[in-house]
Design an enzyme around this catalytic site. Structure first.
Site, short mmCIF file in Angstrom:
data_model
loop_
_atom_site.label_atom_id
_atom_site.label_comp_id
_atom_site.label_asym_id
_atom_site.label_seq_id
_atom_site.Cartn_x
_atom_site.Cartn_y
_atom_site.Cartn_z
N HIS A 71 1.41 -0.82 -0.37
CA HIS A 71 0.22 0.27 -0.25
C HIS A 71 0.64 0.56 0.29
CE1 HIS A 71 -2.63 -2.50 2.71
NE2 HIS A 71 -2.99 -2.81 1.62
N TYR A 134 4.40 2.51 13.95
CA TYR A 134 4.57 3.15 13.03
C TYR A 134 4.21 4.88 12.85
CZ TYR A 134 0.31 1.90 10.60
OH TYR A 134 -0.79 1.59 10.36
#
Length: 486
Positions: A71, A134
């Site tokens: 992605h 993240y």
């Protein structure tokens, strides 16, 4: 997988531009381990962009073999591992020469990676209970989700050697059916907002963007977006934008000396840029803002970018205040101009009209007085637009740049005389006069003008842009205007 302790903090570049791998110092003993997972100052010193994260996400992967991606999302992200390890694969899905380029490596708690916007991201858990975390620098929104792009994990053209065969892995149905690279859509760049689009410079910026076939440009003016209104900023999804070009300003320098004009001038030239600078800083947006020679008192014959600000009147004071506010935005370009000429009402068009009147035997106008003790260079808006795009396209160092036409400075009277000659051959109809004499019988307040408005262009030249000579641009401009009248 054995964890490597006591590495020094370091960074490695990759074949994908902007994709950076970080070695992290992990300190461990019998109790476990500790690390600085993200350290802004140290990592920025090593080359990590100051990307301004706003959210921290964690993905828990229960079993070895869980695979996610590929992605590409419309934000930058910094990825690290809290527990376990992953095999990561990254594919550049940004338009350009590196579209489709692949990089792979293993991440564990001692290794992290910075992924710039538009680079496709995928990973495969190599251990049960892997924790993948993240930081991102934009909040999710439905509008942003529509800009995602994808490529198939199994595309043979990518040449990714997954440690665990994909047919033995846990994949989502969506990931199984993403397009192969040949059909993948490149990630569109973040959009550009042009403010003050109906002014002389705004029209020039729009014309240049259209001439170059650039996409992703939005345009606004005070009737649709008032920079000086804090509430106006709430109606825009700023995460969609990467650049703002502010061409708008209040430029009625004499009217600015009145009570009503003073308030309007401060709102447009100081409050508006300050609000925009704050929004751009919060969202990592590059702000290009156009300023003026009026931020100086005009004593020096040539003004450099680092000359202390010393404005004489309200207009100059507001432009100086706007410059100071914009300079607080980390990603900013301030372009200082003088004597702007473009598509709209301006000095050259006024002089062309007066030249025709002086040449008309039926008109009683015989001569025109023009001040000869203000010295500077014209700035043509199409050249200013080219300079703005050059700084943005080349990612020149942020800061202040002077931008006018090149060549020897001249007085307003000199320029008027040249316009008269080009228009009707009657330059002798221009009579020079001092500024004091010209405004001696003014009906309203008169703003103080800098005596010297010439700007040093060496910094802009060092950045790779050399403005055309203003005199040549003046000849071209007058010829074009005359052709419209023919």
């Amino acid at each position: 997988m054995a964890l490597e302790y006591e590495k020094e903090l370091g960074v490695q570049t990759t074949d994908i531009p902007g994709l950076l791998v970080f070695d992290l110092a992990v300190h461990g003993d019998a109790r476990g381990w500790f690390k600085e997972n993200w350290q802004r100052a140290k990592m920025c010193a090593l080359g990590l962009p100051d990307f301004g994260p706003v959210q921290n996400n964690i993905s828990f992967n229960a079993e070895r073999g869980v695979t996610r991606g590929i992605h590409a999302e419309p934000w930058d992200k910094y990825i690290s591992i809290g527990c376990g390890s992953v095999f990561g694969a990254w594919v550049d899905l940004r338009p350009g020469d590196t579209f489709g380029r692949v990089f792979t490596c293993v991440l564990d708690p001692s290794r992290a990676i910075y992924v710039p916007r538009g680079v496709g991201n995928a990973f495969q858990a190599l251990e049960d209970g892997t924790v993948y975390t993240y930081l991102v620098n934009a909040h999710w929104s439905p509008e942003l989700k529509r800009t995602y792009t994808f490529v198939n994990l199994a595309d043979p053209t990518l040449g990714i050697e997954w440690p665990i065969p994909l047919d033995a892995c846990e994949l989502s149905e969506a990931d199984k059916h993403h397009p192969y690279l040949v059909d993948a859509l490149p990630m569109a760049p973040r959009r550009t907002l042009v403010c003050g689009c109906n002014g002389q410079l705004g029209r020039a910026v729009r014309a240049l963007a259209e001439e170059r076939g650039l996409e992703g440009f939005d345009y606004c003016d005070i009737d649709t977006f008032d920079l000086g209104d804090p509430a106006a900023y709430e109606s825009i999804d700023w995460s969609l934008y990467g650049t703002v070009i502010n061409c708008g300003a209040y430029t009625a320098v004499d009217r600015a000396e009145t009570p009503e004009g003073r308030a309007a001038c401060w709102r447009a030239n100081a409050t508006g840029p300050a609000l925009m600078a704050r929004v751009c800083a919060e969202h990592g947006i590059t702000l290009a803002h156009v300023s003026s020679d009026y931020v100086f008192d005009g004593v020096a014959e040539l003004h450099s970018e680092d000359e202390p600000l010393s404005p004489l009147g309200v207009y100059g004071q507001t432009k100086a205040a706007g410059d100071l506010a914009v300079a607080g935005c980390p990603r900013h370009y301030i372009l200082r101009s003088s004597w702007v000429i473009g598509d709209g009402h301006n000095f050259v068009k006024t002089m062309m009209g007066l030249a025709r009147r002086c040449a008309d035997p039926a008109d009683a106008l015989e001569h025109v007085t023009v001040v000869d003790d203000q010295i500077g260079c014209l700035t043509f808006t199409d050249e200013m637009a080219r300079a703005i795009f050059h700084l943005l396209d080349t990612q020149a160092p942020y800061g202040v740049y002077n931008m006018t036409g090149s060549g020897e400075p001249a007085s307003w009277a000199d320029i008027a005389r040249r316009v008269f000659e080009l228009t009707c051959g009657n330059g002798v109809a221009v009579v020079p006069v001092s500024t004091q004499a010209y405004y001696a019988n003014a009906a309203g307040p008169v703003a103080p003008r800098p005596t010297h408005s010439a700007l040093d262009l060496s910094k802009l030249a060092a950045a790779g842009f050399s403005p055309a000579p203003w005199a040549e641009e003046l000849d071209r401009y007058v010829a074009a205007e005359l052709s419209l009248l023919a």
